[in-house]
Design an enzyme around this catalytic site. Sequence first.
Site, mmCIF file in Angstrom:
data_model
loop_
_atom_site.group_PDB
_atom_site.id
_atom_site.type_symbol
_atom_site.label_atom_id
_atom_site.label_comp_id
_atom_site.label_asym_id
_atom_site.label_seq_id
_atom_site.Cartn_x
_atom_site.Cartn_y
_atom_site.Cartn_z
ATOM 1 N N ASN A 43 0.833 -1.200 0.000
ATOM 2 C CA ASN A 43 0.000 0.000 0.000
ATOM 3 C C ASN A 43 0.868 1.251 0.000
ATOM 4 O O ASN A 43 1.971 1.268 0.562
ATOM 5 C CB ASN A 43 -1.005 -0.003 1.155
ATOM 6 C CG ASN A 43 -0.408 -0.204 2.522
ATOM 7 O OD1 ASN A 43 0.595 -0.892 2.685
ATOM 8 N ND2 ASN A 43 -1.027 0.381 3.529
ATOM 9 N N GLU A 45 0.357 5.307 0.739
ATOM 10 C CA GLU A 45 -0.507 6.398 1.216
ATOM 11 C C GLU A 45 0.136 7.736 0.864
ATOM 12 O O GLU A 45 1.335 7.815 0.608
ATOM 13 C CB GLU A 45 -0.677 6.274 2.743
ATOM 14 C CG GLU A 45 -1.311 4.954 3.129
ATOM 15 C CD GLU A 45 -1.506 4.782 4.637
ATOM 16 O OE1 GLU A 45 -1.002 5.626 5.414
ATOM 17 O OE2 GLU A 45 -2.164 3.789 5.013
ATOM 18 N N CYS A 54 -4.174 0.626 -2.444
ATOM 19 C CA CYS A 54 -3.948 -0.599 -1.678
ATOM 20 C C CYS A 54 -2.897 -1.482 -2.351
ATOM 21 O O CYS A 54 -2.667 -1.406 -3.563
ATOM 22 C CB CYS A 54 -5.236 -1.408 -1.577
ATOM 23 S SG CYS A 54 -6.561 -0.618 -0.678
ATOM 24 N N GLU A 56 -3.047 -4.553 -3.116
ATOM 25 C CA GLU A 56 -3.568 -5.452 -4.167
ATOM 26 C C GLU A 56 -3.618 -4.751 -5.516
ATOM 27 O O GLU A 56 -3.253 -5.317 -6.541
ATOM 28 C CB GLU A 56 -4.982 -5.917 -3.797
ATOM 29 C CG GLU A 56 -5.073 -6.733 -2.521
ATOM 30 C CD GLU A 56 -5.324 -5.900 -1.271
ATOM 31 O OE1 GLU A 56 -4.758 -4.792 -1.149
ATOM 32 O OE2 GLU A 56 -6.077 -6.380 -0.400
ATOM 33 N N CYS A 87 -10.347 -4.746 0.029
ATOM 34 C CA CYS A 87 -11.447 -3.787 0.109
ATOM 35 C C CYS A 87 -12.319 -3.900 -1.148
ATOM 36 O O CYS A 87 -11.970 -4.588 -2.116
ATOM 37 C CB CYS A 87 -10.907 -2.359 0.272
ATOM 38 S SG CYS A 87 -10.275 -1.642 -1.249
ATOM 39 N N CYS A 90 -10.640 -2.939 -4.480
ATOM 40 C CA CYS A 90 -9.684 -3.966 -4.935
ATOM 41 C C CYS A 90 -10.409 -5.206 -5.453
ATOM 42 O O CYS A 90 -9.966 -5.816 -6.430
ATOM 43 C CB CYS A 90 -8.731 -4.335 -3.806
ATOM 44 S SG CYS A 90 -7.535 -3.027 -3.463
HETATM 45 N N1 THU Z 1 -5.135 -1.586 2.663
HETATM 46 C C1 THU Z 1 -4.571 -2.386 1.718
HETATM 47 O O1 THU Z 1 -3.507 -2.066 1.168
HETATM 48 N N2 THU Z 1 -5.190 -3.545 1.406
HETATM 49 C C2 THU Z 1 -6.287 -4.039 2.051
HETATM 50 O O2 THU Z 1 -6.729 -5.130 1.739
HETATM 51 C C3 THU Z 1 -6.927 -3.252 3.108
HETATM 52 C C4 THU Z 1 -6.404 -1.880 3.305
HETATM 53 C C5 THU Z 1 -4.416 -0.365 3.058
HETATM 54 C C6 THU Z 1 -5.026 0.930 2.619
HETATM 55 C C7 THU Z 1 -4.457 1.878 3.671
HETATM 56 O O3 THU Z 1 -3.165 2.281 3.267
HETATM 57 C C8 THU Z 1 -4.323 1.023 4.907
HETATM 58 O O4 THU Z 1 -4.359 -0.318 4.465
HETATM 59 C C9 THU Z 1 -5.422 1.238 5.935
HETATM 60 O O5 THU Z 1 -6.678 1.131 5.360
#
Ligand code: THU
Length: 130
Positions: A43, A45, A54, A56, A87, A90
């Site tokens: 991920n 941010e 994310c 994925e 999520c 994704c």
């Molecule tokens: N996140 C993912 O990368 N994949 C998931 O399956 C769930 C959430 C990340 C997004 C964000 O950077 C952090 O987790 C918190 O939501």
Amino acid sequence: MPSSDALVDAARRAREHAVATFSQFKVGAALETADGAVITGCNVENATYGLTICAERVAVFKALSDGHRAFTRIAIVADTEAPTPPCGACRQILWEFGGDLEIILANLTREAGRHRLSDLLPLPFDARLL
Ligand code: THU
């Protein structure tokens, strides 16, 4: 083909690259292609929060960008007791580009669940409906 352990290990290593500056919630993903390659993602941010992507989707877009078009499985790793499923956004992207993938959920020490994407995203919207 990589073993599922190898796929999970690749996701664990990718997780270490996560840019989780705001949530501190690091996620790694490892996508297996039909010819056995493994493409990873973490991920990422940023300060707007909303442009976060994310692990994925990073893995899927990296793979597509490298020319891969057929996928079999994805491993997703977070440092949590309960598994971290993909999520909604994704799930949509995984479905459109990967079809009915096997989803392997794991944490840092153990595998925590296996699912078919069609079970996580029933009645999907995709190009067949356009
Ligand atoms: N996140 C993912 O990368 N994949 C998931 O399956 C769930 C959430 C990340 C997004 C964000 O950077 C952090 O987790 C918190 O939501």
